[in-house]
Motif scaffolding. Sequence first.
Motif, PDB file in Angstrom:
ATOM      1  N   ILE A 178       0.838  -1.205   0.000  1.00  0.00           N
ATOM      2  CA  ILE A 178       0.000   0.000   0.000  1.00  0.00           C
ATOM      3  C   ILE A 178       0.871   1.252   0.000  1.00  0.00           C
ATOM      4  O   ILE A 178       0.574   2.236  -0.685  1.00  0.00           O
ATOM      5  N   ALA A 179       1.962   1.217   0.766  1.00  0.00           N
ATOM      6  CA  ALA A 179       2.859   2.375   0.814  1.00  0.00           C
ATOM      7  C   ALA A 179       3.434   2.671  -0.572  1.00  0.00           C
ATOM      8  O   ALA A 179       3.530   3.837  -0.973  1.00  0.00           O
ATOM      9  N   LYS A 180       3.828   1.636  -1.288  1.00  0.00           N
ATOM     10  CA  LYS A 180       4.337   1.836  -2.650  1.00  0.00           C
ATOM     11  C   LYS A 180       3.270   2.465  -3.537  1.00  0.00           C
ATOM     12  O   LYS A 180       3.554   3.363  -4.327  1.00  0.00           O
ATOM     13  N   GLN A 181       2.036   2.000  -3.381  1.00  0.00           N
ATOM     14  CA  GLN A 181       0.926   2.515  -4.180  1.00  0.00           C
ATOM     15  C   GLN A 181       0.647   3.986  -3.862  1.00  0.00           C
ATOM     16  O   GLN A 181       0.268   4.761  -4.742  1.00  0.00           O
ATOM     17  N   CYS A 182       0.848   4.366  -2.597  1.00  0.00           N
ATOM     18  CA  CYS A 182       0.506   5.723  -2.149  1.00  0.00           C
ATOM     19  C   CYS A 182       1.700   6.670  -2.101  1.00  0.00           C
ATOM     20  O   CYS A 182       1.573   7.807  -1.635  1.00  0.00           O
ATOM     21  N   GLY A 183       2.863   6.198  -2.525  1.00  0.00           N
ATOM     22  CA  GLY A 183       4.042   7.063  -2.543  1.00  0.00           C
ATOM     23  C   GLY A 183       4.657   7.306  -1.181  1.00  0.00           C
ATOM     24  O   GLY A 183       5.348   8.310  -0.975  1.00  0.00           O
ATOM     25  N   ALA A 218      -4.023  -1.781   6.153  1.00  0.00           N
ATOM     26  CA  ALA A 218      -3.332  -3.058   5.936  1.00  0.00           C
ATOM     27  C   ALA A 218      -3.772  -4.096   6.953  1.00  0.00           C
ATOM     28  O   ALA A 218      -3.992  -5.270   6.604  1.00  0.00           O
ATOM     29  N   THR A 219      -3.916  -3.684   8.197  1.00  0.00           N
ATOM     30  CA  THR A 219      -4.354  -4.616   9.233  1.00  0.00           C
ATOM     31  C   THR A 219      -5.784  -5.079   8.986  1.00  0.00           C
ATOM     32  O   THR A 219      -6.115  -6.257   9.172  1.00  0.00           O
ATOM     33  N   ALA A 220      -6.656  -4.154   8.544  1.00  0.00           N
ATOM     34  CA  ALA A 220      -8.042  -4.518   8.237  1.00  0.00           C
ATOM     35  C   ALA A 220      -8.096  -5.560   7.123  1.00  0.00           C
ATOM     36  O   ALA A 220      -8.828  -6.567   7.224  1.00  0.00           O
ATOM     37  N   PHE A 221      -7.324  -5.350   6.058  1.00  0.00           N
ATOM     38  CA  PHE A 221      -7.285  -6.330   4.969  1.00  0.00           C
ATOM     39  C   PHE A 221      -6.706  -7.661   5.447  1.00  0.00           C
ATOM     40  O   PHE A 221      -7.181  -8.739   5.060  1.00  0.00           O
ATOM     41  N   ALA A 222      -5.662  -7.595   6.281  1.00  0.00           N
ATOM     42  CA  ALA A 222      -5.032  -8.825   6.769  1.00  0.00           C
ATOM     43  C   ALA A 222      -6.002  -9.644   7.604  1.00  0.00           C
ATOM     44  O   ALA A 222      -6.065 -10.874   7.472  1.00  0.00           O
ATOM     45  N   GLY A 245     -12.006  -5.411   3.181  1.00  0.00           N
ATOM     46  CA  GLY A 245     -11.870  -3.972   3.399  1.00  0.00           C
ATOM     47  C   GLY A 245     -13.163  -3.197   3.489  1.00  0.00           C
ATOM     48  O   GLY A 245     -13.127  -1.960   3.597  1.00  0.00           O
ATOM     49  N   VAL A 246     -14.313  -3.871   3.475  1.00  0.00           N
ATOM     50  CA  VAL A 246     -15.582  -3.122   3.500  1.00  0.00           C
ATOM     51  C   VAL A 246     -15.810  -2.443   4.845  1.00  0.00           C
ATOM     52  O   VAL A 246     -16.596  -1.494   4.954  1.00  0.00           O
ATOM     53  N   GLY A 247     -15.122  -2.910   5.894  1.00  0.00           N
ATOM     54  CA  GLY A 247     -15.266  -2.286   7.205  1.00  0.00           C
ATOM     55  C   GLY A 247     -14.497  -0.991   7.359  1.00  0.00           C
ATOM     56  O   GLY A 247     -14.643  -0.291   8.374  1.00  0.00           O
ATOM     57  N   VAL A 248     -13.670  -0.663   6.373  1.00  0.00           N
ATOM     58  CA  VAL A 248     -12.888   0.592   6.418  1.00  0.00           C
ATOM     59  C   VAL A 248     -13.758   1.724   5.869  1.00  0.00           C
ATOM     60  O   VAL A 248     -14.279   1.624   4.749  1.00  0.00           O
ATOM     61  N   ALA A 249     -13.910   2.778   6.647  1.00  0.00           N
ATOM     62  CA  ALA A 249     -14.754   3.902   6.225  1.00  0.00           C
ATOM     63  C   ALA A 249     -14.202   4.547   4.956  1.00  0.00           C
ATOM     64  O   ALA A 249     -12.975   4.671   4.804  1.00  0.00           O
ATOM     65  N   PRO A 250     -15.076   4.969   4.028  1.00  0.00           N
ATOM     66  CA  PRO A 250     -14.620   5.572   2.771  1.00  0.00           C
ATOM     67  C   PRO A 250     -13.695   6.763   2.959  1.00  0.00           C
ATOM     68  O   PRO A 250     -12.767   6.962   2.166  1.00  0.00           O
ATOM     69  N   HIS A 251     -13.911   7.556   4.033  1.00  0.00           N
ATOM     70  CA  HIS A 251     -13.057   8.738   4.207  1.00  0.00           C
ATOM     71  C   HIS A 251     -11.617   8.354   4.550  1.00  0.00           C
ATOM     72  O   HIS A 251     -10.694   9.140   4.324  1.00  0.00           O
ATOM     73  N   ARG A 263     -10.302   1.849  -2.465  1.00  0.00           N
ATOM     74  CA  ARG A 263     -10.372   0.425  -2.108  1.00  0.00           C
ATOM     75  C   ARG A 263     -10.276  -0.448  -3.352  1.00  0.00           C
ATOM     76  O   ARG A 263      -9.587  -1.475  -3.352  1.00  0.00           O
ATOM     77  N   GLU A 264     -10.948  -0.040  -4.418  1.00  0.00           N
ATOM     78  CA  GLU A 264     -10.947  -0.833  -5.651  1.00  0.00           C
ATOM     79  C   GLU A 264      -9.542  -0.961  -6.232  1.00  0.00           C
ATOM     80  O   GLU A 264      -9.172  -2.007  -6.779  1.00  0.00           O
ATOM     81  N   ASP A 265      -8.741   0.106  -6.112  1.00  0.00           N
ATOM     82  CA  ASP A 265      -7.361   0.053  -6.617  1.00  0.00           C
ATOM     83  C   ASP A 265      -6.524  -0.930  -5.804  1.00  0.00           C
ATOM     84  O   ASP A 265      -5.694  -1.672  -6.360  1.00  0.00           O
ATOM     85  N   LEU A 266      -6.740  -0.935  -4.499  1.00  0.00           N
ATOM     86  CA  LEU A 266      -5.979  -1.833  -3.642  1.00  0.00           C
ATOM     87  C   LEU A 266      -6.370  -3.292  -3.877  1.00  0.00           C
ATOM     88  O   LEU A 266      -5.527  -4.194  -3.771  1.00  0.00           O
TER      89      LEU A 266
END
Length: 276
Positions: A121-126, A222-226, A239-245, A254-257
């Motif tokens: 995720i860090a690589k994806q987000c710079g 990352a922890t939520a996905f794990a 990842g649906v439990g992670v709030a959109p904001h 989320r779709e990109d991840l």
Amino acid sequence: MTTTVDRLVDSVRALPSIPRALQEVMDTLNNEEASVSDIVDPLSRDMALTFKVLRMANAAHFGLQKQVASIDDAIHLVGLNAVRTMVISSGLMGAFDEIAGFDMKRFWRLSLLSGLIGRDIAKQCGEHPEQAYTATLMHGLGVLALHRAFPEECQQIDRKCKDTTPQDRALCEIDGIGIHHGQVGAEIAKKWNLPETVAQAIKDYAFPQVQSSKMSLIAFVATAFAIDLEDKKSIEELGVGVAPHIFGSLGCAREDLLDMVERWVSYRNSTDLLVS
């Protein structure tokens, strides 16, 4: 009367000592100019840790075309930063004893999987992938410290906590002890001279805010996905439990991840082997 600060101090004091080689390698996280010798030299004095690192290097999630037999080979094939994260992972897993009634295998599977996902995720987000890996790998170390300092209270928490979201255990700990593992983990990171960004991410990850650092948000997501992968949820549920904001503040949809899910499933399979 025991205060929250007292309990925090007691938890950190309850930590086992870590191998000197591991501490020396972790010290290099603060050094952008760390060299190969800064990693190889400490390991040359700790054959047990070297063996664990090579075992991890040969795990499937690094995709090596051949088995490596030395730290030098591993650095040549996957790079200095990747080997450094393997040293930290292997060293931490070997530093803590079993805890009665606590599922250590699940704990380490989630820790390793969270770290690997956090790096992606860090690589994806710079963001800094190695620091993200370390922060996310270590997000739960405070749980182990709390168990050592307050075994009876934590046994009650274990029975009560469902561990289905990153916040579940932290909320149970606050209710039962008055502090949560993220606060303890941050103090551990400071004690081990890890970068402030890592310590802050560990402290804040369980209760992310819009203004939280990106490293904290990465650790949370990352922890939520794990957890979802560990619980074998479907792709549609991940990842649906992670709030959109939270995704908005992170700058990654989320779709990109979810495009990385196939890789993350391979990580999940590899962690089974590493903690068996």
